[in-house]
Every structure is written in structure tokens, then in C-alpha cells.
Design a protein around this motif. Structure first.
Motif, PDB file in Angstrom:
ATOM      1  N   MET A 163       0.900  -1.346  -0.070  1.00  0.00           N
ATOM      2  CA  MET A 163       0.187   0.355   0.017  1.00  0.00           C
ATOM      3  C   MET A 163       0.946   1.179   0.104  1.00  0.00           C
ATOM      4  O   MET A 163       1.709   1.598   0.874  1.00  0.00           O
ATOM      5  CB  MET A 163      -1.084   0.053   1.336  1.00  0.00           C
ATOM      6  CG  MET A 163      -1.857  -1.200   1.419  1.00  0.00           C
ATOM      7  SD  MET A 163      -2.794  -1.668  -0.158  1.00  0.00           S
ATOM      8  CE  MET A 163      -4.124  -0.418   0.508  1.00  0.00           C
ATOM      9  N   THR A 165       1.339   5.569  -0.451  1.00  0.00           N
ATOM     10  CA  THR A 165       0.480   6.920  -0.747  1.00  0.00           C
ATOM     11  C   THR A 165       0.447   7.519  -1.875  1.00  0.00           C
ATOM     12  O   THR A 165       1.653   7.356  -2.473  1.00  0.00           O
ATOM     13  CB  THR A 165       1.030   7.788   0.402  1.00  0.00           C
ATOM     14  OG1 THR A 165       1.043   7.157   1.588  1.00  0.00           O
ATOM     15  CG2 THR A 165       0.244   9.118   0.533  1.00  0.00           C
ATOM     16  N   LYS A 215     -13.350  10.484   3.424  1.00  0.00           N
ATOM     17  CA  LYS A 215     -13.155   9.024   3.695  1.00  0.00           C
ATOM     18  C   LYS A 215     -12.356   8.653   2.303  1.00  0.00           C
ATOM     19  O   LYS A 215     -11.282   7.715   2.570  1.00  0.00           O
ATOM     20  CB  LYS A 215     -14.473   8.351   3.472  1.00  0.00           C
ATOM     21  CG  LYS A 215     -14.344   6.690   3.774  1.00  0.00           C
ATOM     22  CD  LYS A 215     -15.527   6.155   3.665  1.00  0.00           C
ATOM     23  CE  LYS A 215     -15.558   4.437   3.728  1.00  0.00           C
ATOM     24  NZ  LYS A 215     -16.640   3.816   3.948  1.00  0.00           N
ATOM     25  N   ASN A 216     -12.746   9.130   1.157  1.00  0.00           N
ATOM     26  CA  ASN A 216     -11.842   8.765  -0.134  1.00  0.00           C
ATOM     27  C   ASN A 216     -10.453   9.347  -0.078  1.00  0.00           C
ATOM     28  O   ASN A 216      -9.516   8.749  -0.384  1.00  0.00           O
ATOM     29  CB  ASN A 216     -12.767   9.309  -1.217  1.00  0.00           C
ATOM     30  CG  ASN A 216     -12.027   8.918  -2.497  1.00  0.00           C
ATOM     31  OD1 ASN A 216     -11.356   7.975  -2.680  1.00  0.00           O
ATOM     32  ND2 ASN A 216     -12.130   9.883  -3.581  1.00  0.00           N
ATOM     33  N   LYS A 218      -8.639   9.970   2.464  1.00  0.00           N
ATOM     34  CA  LYS A 218      -7.866   9.264   3.633  1.00  0.00           C
ATOM     35  C   LYS A 218      -7.422   7.878   3.149  1.00  0.00           C
ATOM     36  O   LYS A 218      -6.191   7.381   3.482  1.00  0.00           O
ATOM     37  CB  LYS A 218      -8.823   8.898   4.807  1.00  0.00           C
ATOM     38  CG  LYS A 218      -8.642  10.300   5.777  1.00  0.00           C
ATOM     39  CD  LYS A 218      -9.621  10.083   6.916  1.00  0.00           C
ATOM     40  CE  LYS A 218      -9.870  11.136   7.929  1.00  0.00           C
ATOM     41  NZ  LYS A 218     -10.501  11.014   9.101  1.00  0.00           N
ATOM     42  N   GLU A 219      -8.326   7.397   2.209  1.00  0.00           N
ATOM     43  CA  GLU A 219      -7.748   5.942   1.641  1.00  0.00           C
ATOM     44  C   GLU A 219      -6.521   6.169   0.762  1.00  0.00           C
ATOM     45  O   GLU A 219      -5.533   5.604   0.545  1.00  0.00           O
ATOM     46  CB  GLU A 219      -8.972   5.456   0.870  1.00  0.00           C
ATOM     47  CG  GLU A 219      -9.955   4.762   1.540  1.00  0.00           C
ATOM     48  CD  GLU A 219     -11.018   4.300   0.860  1.00  0.00           C
ATOM     49  OE1 GLU A 219     -10.957   4.176  -0.640  1.00  0.00           O
ATOM     50  OE2 GLU A 219     -11.886   3.593   1.525  1.00  0.00           O
ATOM     51  N   GLN A 220      -6.615   7.365  -0.098  1.00  0.00           N
ATOM     52  CA  GLN A 220      -5.414   7.800  -0.643  1.00  0.00           C
ATOM     53  C   GLN A 220      -4.050   8.207  -0.300  1.00  0.00           C
ATOM     54  O   GLN A 220      -3.007   7.904  -0.369  1.00  0.00           O
ATOM     55  CB  GLN A 220      -5.658   8.849  -1.847  1.00  0.00           C
ATOM     56  CG  GLN A 220      -6.923   8.737  -2.795  1.00  0.00           C
ATOM     57  CD  GLN A 220      -7.218  10.115  -3.555  1.00  0.00           C
ATOM     58  OE1 GLN A 220      -6.407  10.830  -3.815  1.00  0.00           O
ATOM     59  NE2 GLN A 220      -8.554  10.004  -3.944  1.00  0.00           N
ATOM     60  N   ARG A 222      -3.535   6.789   2.779  1.00  0.00           N
ATOM     61  CA  ARG A 222      -3.209   5.394   3.606  1.00  0.00           C
ATOM     62  C   ARG A 222      -3.557   5.718   5.147  1.00  0.00           C
ATOM     63  O   ARG A 222      -2.653   5.296   5.859  1.00  0.00           O
ATOM     64  CB  ARG A 222      -2.113   4.957   3.159  1.00  0.00           C
ATOM     65  CG  ARG A 222      -1.751   4.627   1.787  1.00  0.00           C
ATOM     66  CD  ARG A 222      -2.786   3.694   1.330  1.00  0.00           C
ATOM     67  NE  ARG A 222      -2.557   3.455  -0.264  1.00  0.00           N
ATOM     68  CZ  ARG A 222      -3.548   3.209  -1.131  1.00  0.00           C
ATOM     69  NH1 ARG A 222      -4.809   3.089  -0.564  1.00  0.00           N
ATOM     70  NH2 ARG A 222      -3.328   3.105  -2.464  1.00  0.00           N
ATOM     71  N   LYS A 224      -6.297   5.603   8.254  1.00  0.00           N
ATOM     72  CA  LYS A 224      -7.484   4.752   8.875  1.00  0.00           C
ATOM     73  C   LYS A 224      -8.285   5.611   9.184  1.00  0.00           C
ATOM     74  O   LYS A 224      -8.175   6.670   9.873  1.00  0.00           O
ATOM     75  CB  LYS A 224      -7.033   3.708   9.891  1.00  0.00           C
ATOM     76  CG  LYS A 224      -6.130   2.590   9.328  1.00  0.00           C
ATOM     77  CD  LYS A 224      -5.555   1.922  10.726  1.00  0.00           C
ATOM     78  CE  LYS A 224      -4.785   0.565  10.344  1.00  0.00           C
ATOM     79  NZ  LYS A 224      -4.695  -0.332  11.105  1.00  0.00           N
TER      80      LYS A 224
END
Length: 224
Positions: A163, A165, A215-216, A218-220, A222, A224
């Protein structure tokens, strides 16, 4: 006191009948071929139920072996061979045993060496999907080879990608101490001549990201 599952010899048959009647159970012959034959005092309905249950468990444990057949000729062309090989791969992947044979019709028995070469070629092409149980063997007018499927792994090793960033998101967004995501205003350097000083000043400051988009992002990043 005598209870259930009482075994008794046949020479005491009359006594066993009286005993079974006193207990209120049934006298069942278990081993008629034994010397002397053996009887058992049991509840007959319960005895039948347990017997059926044992038979059902034995049937569930026995695995059904499905055998699929593929027929070749001694002079099978390349297109027909590839077509049947695809079917053979499908059969082995489904867990069926493969029975591949070359049928020699009439005087074509003189080409038995070609049939053997064809089956050995098939075995080599299918080595990733099954293993040869029986090498090519001539039986009458048919040369037969058996291939069993390879056992599938119960748990496949799953390698997760690392994973990382996204560099573009890292440049555009930053996480504040309170857990909010901060971003810069868009159109800061776009057509400055038409923008007022007040608007230019407002665009230089940062703002927080909408909760629906956080949310989107934060996923990019990495997170939580």
C-alpha cells in the motif's frame, strides 16, 4: 438388571424371548451366520434408525469418482487435438478423472505407435493439471491412458500489493491535529487579472475538505 443391547446365544432363545418381553423390548438376530447365532435385545425402531444413520454417514464419507472420456484417432489433426485438450483441462479442473484413448478402426492398428505418441504428448501438455495414473496401454482396438486431477490447495497464498500513498494526494492534502483534512483552494493562479485582491487573498488560505470526500482522501493518503 438387564438393559438394552443384551447379546445372548441362540441356545437360550426361549429364555431371551421371555426376557425381552419382560423388559418391553424386541429380540433381534444380529449375526445369523455365527456359531451359535447371536441375538440382541433392543428397541427395534431405534435399532433401524441407528443402522440407517450409520449407512448415511458411510455414504457421505465415500467420494464419488467421475470419469470423463476423450477419444482420439491415430491420425488426429492439430485443430481437433487442441479442441479436445481444452475439454481435458476443464474435466481435470472440475475434479474428474480423465480417460483418454485412441481408437484404431480396421487396419489403422498399424499406426499404434502414432497413438502412443499422441497420448504421451497429451500427458505432457496436461502435467500442470493432472498426473498419469496409467501409461498408454493397448486393450483390443483401444490404447487407453488414465490421468487423475491434481489436488487443489485448500488455502492459496495471497500476496497483497504494497500500500503506497498517492504522491498527488500527498501534495494537495494535509492532515490537521484535530483529524480533519486540509486542502488549498482551486483556481488560485488562474486568470489573476480578473480576480479582485480580496478574492486572491481568500484563495491563498487553506480550507477543510467536505466530510463526504474525507473518506476517499484518507484512503489515498493510507490513513485509517
Amino acid at each position: 438388571m438387564v438393559g438394552e443391547n443384551v447379546e445372548i446365544g441362540v441356545y437360550n432363545l426361549s429364555k431371551a424371548l421371555v426376557l425381552a418381553d419382560q423388559i418391553g423390548l424386541d429380540l433381534v438376530e444380529i449375526s445369523p451366520k455365527a456359531s451359535p447365532p447371536v441375538c440382541k435385545i433392543v428397541d427395534y425402531k431405534k435399532f433401524l434408525y441407528e443402522q440407517k444413520k450409520r449407512e448415511k454417514n458411510l455414504k457421505s464419507k465415500t467420494t464419488k469418482v467421475i470419469v470423463k472420456e476423450i477419444r482420439f484417432g491415430p491420425q488426429t489433426d492439430e485443430h481437433d487435438y487442441e479442441f479436445k485438450k481444452k475439454h481435458a483441462i476443464k474435466f481435470l479442473n472440475d475434479g474428474a478423472k480423465l480417460k483418454a484413448f485412441v481408437f484404431f478402426k480396421g487396419r489403422s492398428i498399424v499406426f499404434k505407435e502414432q497413438g502412443q505418441i499422441l497420448l504421451l504428448r497429451l500427458a505432457q501438455d496436461l502435467e500442470d493439471f493432472g498426473k498419469v495414473e496409467q501409461m498408454p496401454l493397448l486393450e483390443g482396438k483401444r490404447m487407453i491412458m488414465l490421468i487423475t486431477p491434481k489436488k487443489k490447495l485448500l488455502f492459496k497464498k495471497c500476496i497483497m500489493p504494497k500500500m503506497k500513498t498517492k504522491s498527488s494526494a500527498k501534495k494537495r492534502f494535509k492532515l490537521t491535529a484535530t483529524g480533519k483534512i486540509k486542502r488549498k483552494h482551486a483556481f488560485k493562479n488562474h486568470i489573476l487579472t480578473k480576480k479582485s485582491k480580496k478574492r486572491k487573498l481568500r484563495l491563498t488560505h487553506s480550507t477543510t475538505v467536505n466530510q463526504k470526500d474525507s473518506k476517499n482522501i484518507k484512503e489515498q493518503l493510507r490513513l485509517k
